[in-house]
Scaffold this active site. Structure first.
Site, mmCIF file in Angstrom:
data_model
loop_
_atom_site.group_PDB
_atom_site.id
_atom_site.type_symbol
_atom_site.label_atom_id
_atom_site.label_comp_id
_atom_site.label_asym_id
_atom_site.label_seq_id
_atom_site.Cartn_x
_atom_site.Cartn_y
_atom_site.Cartn_z
ATOM 1 N N CYS A 167 0.805 -1.223 0.000
ATOM 2 C CA CYS A 167 0.000 0.000 0.000
ATOM 3 C C CYS A 167 0.844 1.283 0.000
ATOM 4 O O CYS A 167 0.289 2.374 0.035
ATOM 5 C CB CYS A 167 -0.964 -0.020 1.176
ATOM 6 S SG CYS A 167 -2.045 -1.471 1.132
ATOM 7 N N HIS A 307 -2.279 8.193 6.001
ATOM 8 C CA HIS A 307 -2.566 6.858 5.469
ATOM 9 C C HIS A 307 -3.943 6.441 5.992
ATOM 10 O O HIS A 307 -4.739 5.909 5.237
ATOM 11 C CB HIS A 307 -1.472 5.878 5.884
ATOM 12 C CG HIS A 307 -1.541 4.579 5.150
ATOM 13 N ND1 HIS A 307 -1.541 4.492 3.778
ATOM 14 C CD2 HIS A 307 -1.638 3.289 5.595
ATOM 15 C CE1 HIS A 307 -1.631 3.222 3.407
ATOM 16 N NE2 HIS A 307 -1.693 2.469 4.492
ATOM 17 N N GLU A 318 0.034 5.675 13.370
ATOM 18 C CA GLU A 318 0.316 6.879 12.573
ATOM 19 C C GLU A 318 0.161 8.132 13.436
ATOM 20 O O GLU A 318 0.960 9.075 13.329
ATOM 21 C CB GLU A 318 -0.617 6.949 11.362
ATOM 22 C CG GLU A 318 -0.294 8.126 10.433
ATOM 23 C CD GLU A 318 -1.059 8.079 9.123
ATOM 24 O OE1 GLU A 318 -2.006 7.284 9.004
ATOM 25 O OE2 GLU A 318 -0.690 8.859 8.212
ATOM 26 N N LYS A 339 -9.503 8.075 2.573
ATOM 27 C CA LYS A 339 -9.998 6.679 2.500
ATOM 28 C C LYS A 339 -11.385 6.556 3.141
ATOM 29 O O LYS A 339 -12.091 5.578 2.890
ATOM 30 C CB LYS A 339 -9.016 5.746 3.211
ATOM 31 C CG LYS A 339 -7.671 5.574 2.520
ATOM 32 C CD LYS A 339 -6.788 4.588 3.257
ATOM 33 C CE LYS A 339 -5.439 4.396 2.572
ATOM 34 N NZ LYS A 339 -4.559 5.574 2.674
ATOM 35 N N HIS A 344 -9.829 1.998 0.703
ATOM 36 C CA HIS A 344 -8.379 1.851 0.590
ATOM 37 C C HIS A 344 -8.064 1.227 -0.775
ATOM 38 O O HIS A 344 -8.326 0.048 -1.008
ATOM 39 C CB HIS A 344 -7.877 0.948 1.714
ATOM 40 C CG HIS A 344 -6.394 0.908 1.854
ATOM 41 N ND1 HIS A 344 -5.528 1.385 0.897
ATOM 42 C CD2 HIS A 344 -5.612 0.442 2.869
ATOM 43 C CE1 HIS A 344 -4.287 1.217 1.302
ATOM 44 N NE2 HIS A 344 -4.303 0.648 2.491
ATOM 45 N N PHE A 403 2.022 -3.479 3.884
ATOM 46 C CA PHE A 403 2.435 -4.785 4.392
ATOM 47 C C PHE A 403 3.903 -5.026 4.014
ATOM 48 O O PHE A 403 4.324 -4.732 2.897
ATOM 49 C CB PHE A 403 1.580 -5.892 3.765
ATOM 50 C CG PHE A 403 0.198 -6.042 4.348
ATOM 51 C CD1 PHE A 403 -0.263 -5.219 5.355
ATOM 52 C CD2 PHE A 403 -0.654 -7.036 3.874
ATOM 53 C CE1 PHE A 403 -1.546 -5.367 5.887
ATOM 54 C CE2 PHE A 403 -1.933 -7.205 4.393
ATOM 55 C CZ PHE A 403 -2.380 -6.366 5.398
#
Length: 416
Positions: A167, A307, A318, A339, A344, A403
């Site tokens: 991502c 994010h 975050e 998002k 996402h 990831f």
């Protein structure tokens, strides 16, 4: 003749395929209005899945962007990437011709690649044996094929490459292309990310990982970044591509300039394959490196596109990372997660969010975070929860994490 690099890189075109519309002129007003693209999935039967909703792209006509034969066999992630690239090139007004096409390239990454073609051919193999597998199976699942088809379709003969960092892909793609132009490898690059993983295989995998929201009785409120009742991310799909161009070249041809890429930082958590570092240690270093390379202080940042996935671990980590780097200034910086409206979009998300940063600075209005209802004591920053907000911003920061422990951060400047 090799181009002379100015060492500065600006954005002269943008293209987007989003769940809120194809083309940024469709999507951007809806983002500012806080419209919500999340709904029940329509492209497959979801009866057996623990999550039955997503943010689908529903207005995309493949034959508007590729020929009819290709529209039937290309994976959607490739078509989204080609479409967004063509939009960005057209928007830039770049006079592509035989004198310059050797120095124009494509770097349109994907976090996963051709999931749809992969799933379809796995079914064919099981049901009909190896002779039923398509001869296009291999090329159409490779993540680099969005860049490849963009180069072929538009006739770009400069660098054609691909980033795969889950991502963080879209942000890393822009960062790598930025360095290519600074080095003089190209005078312009179509850079960004694309993804189309809403299918049986993609949905099964993320359901099994227990990473997604299961709020099936209320999908419109499922993507709720930083809210105390968040229970996972909502899958989206689409593509975002930016036309990056050498500053001197853009100025010499009188190009419209959206803004300048002035900083890029990327690090690894070295912690876990799916979970972020609990205190955002790697995210702190990515943001710090990006700010240092931009040559600005934390006080100069006027907006952060987070994010903000709507997972417990990401949003908490975050927030901790921003507070650790920015100190008390963190509470004064508006920060939002788009998002919450388009889900996402995985490998596309960093590029779409960079576009939103540029448009926010251009228009003097910051996008909101929707669905924020219950405060979380561990997520206590200014997430722009009361609707879009007017603001005069010179520098924006865009975060992406993936990831594998990937952390990537861009610093974008309004006035080049």
């Amino acid at each position: 003749m090799e181009p002379r690099a100015s060492g500065r890189v600006v954005v002269t075109g943008i293209g987007a395929v989003t769940p809120l519309g194809t083309g940024i002129e469709q999507a951007w007003p809806k983002i500012l209005a806080g419209e919500n693209a999340v709904d029940n999935i329509t492209i497959m039967d979801t009866s057996d899945y623990s999550t039955r909703f997503a943010a689908e792209v529903r207005d995309f006509n493949p034959e508007d962007w590729v020929d009819r034969k290709e529209a039937k066999r290309l994976d959607r992630f490739i078509m989204y990437g080609v479409a967004a690239s063509r939009m960005a090139l057209d928007d830039s007004g770049f006079p592509l011709n035989d004198d310059n096409r050797d120095w124009v390239g494509a770097l349109v990454g994907s976090g996963i690649g051709g999931h749809n073609v992969l799933a379809e051919n796995a079914h064919r193999l099981i049901e009909g044996g190896p002779s039923r597998v398509s001869p296009f199976f291999v090329p159409y699942i490779i993540p680099d094929m969005a860049s490849g088809m963009t180069s072929i379709t538009l006739g770009l003969r400069g660098p054609s490459t691909c980033v795969v960092t889950a991502c963080a892909t879209g942000t890393d793609s822009i960062g790598d292309a930025y360095h290519m132009i600074k080095r003089g490898d190209a005078i312009a690059m179509l850079a960004g990310g694309t993804e189309a993983a809403i299918n049986e295989l993609g949905l099964s995998g993320f359901c099994a990982a227990r990473a997604m929201s299961t709020r099936n009785d209320d999908p419109k409120h499922a993507s709720r970044p930083f809210d105390a009742d968040r229970d996972g991310f909502v899958m989206g799909e689409g593509a975002g591509v930016l036309m990056l161009e050498d500053y001197d070249h853009a100025v010499a041809r009188g190009a419209k300039i959206y803004g300048e890429v002035v900083g890029y930082g990327f690090t690894s958590d070295a912690h876990h394959i799916t979970a972020p570092h609990p205190e955002g240690e790697g995210a702190v270093r990515a943001m710090r490196n990006a700010l240092n390379r931009a040559g600005i202080t934390t006080e100069q940042v006027g907006y952060i596109n987070a994010h903000g996935t709507s997972t417990q671990l990401n949003d908490k980590g975050e927030t901790a990372a921003v507070k650790k780097l920015f100190g008390e200034t963190a509470y004064k910086i508006p920060m939002s997660s788009t998002k919450s409206m388009i889900g996402h979009t995985l490998g596309a998300t960093g590029a779409l969010e960079a576009i939103f940063c540029l448009l926010a600075m251009r228009d003097g209005i910051l996008p909101p975070t929707i669905n924020y209802e219950t405060p979380d004591p561990e997520c206590d920053l200014d997430y722009i929860t009361e609707g879009a907000r007017k603001a005069d911003v010179q520098y924006s920061l865009s975060n992406s994490f993936g990831f594998g422990g990937h952390n990537a951060c861009l610093v974008l400047k309004r006035d080049a």
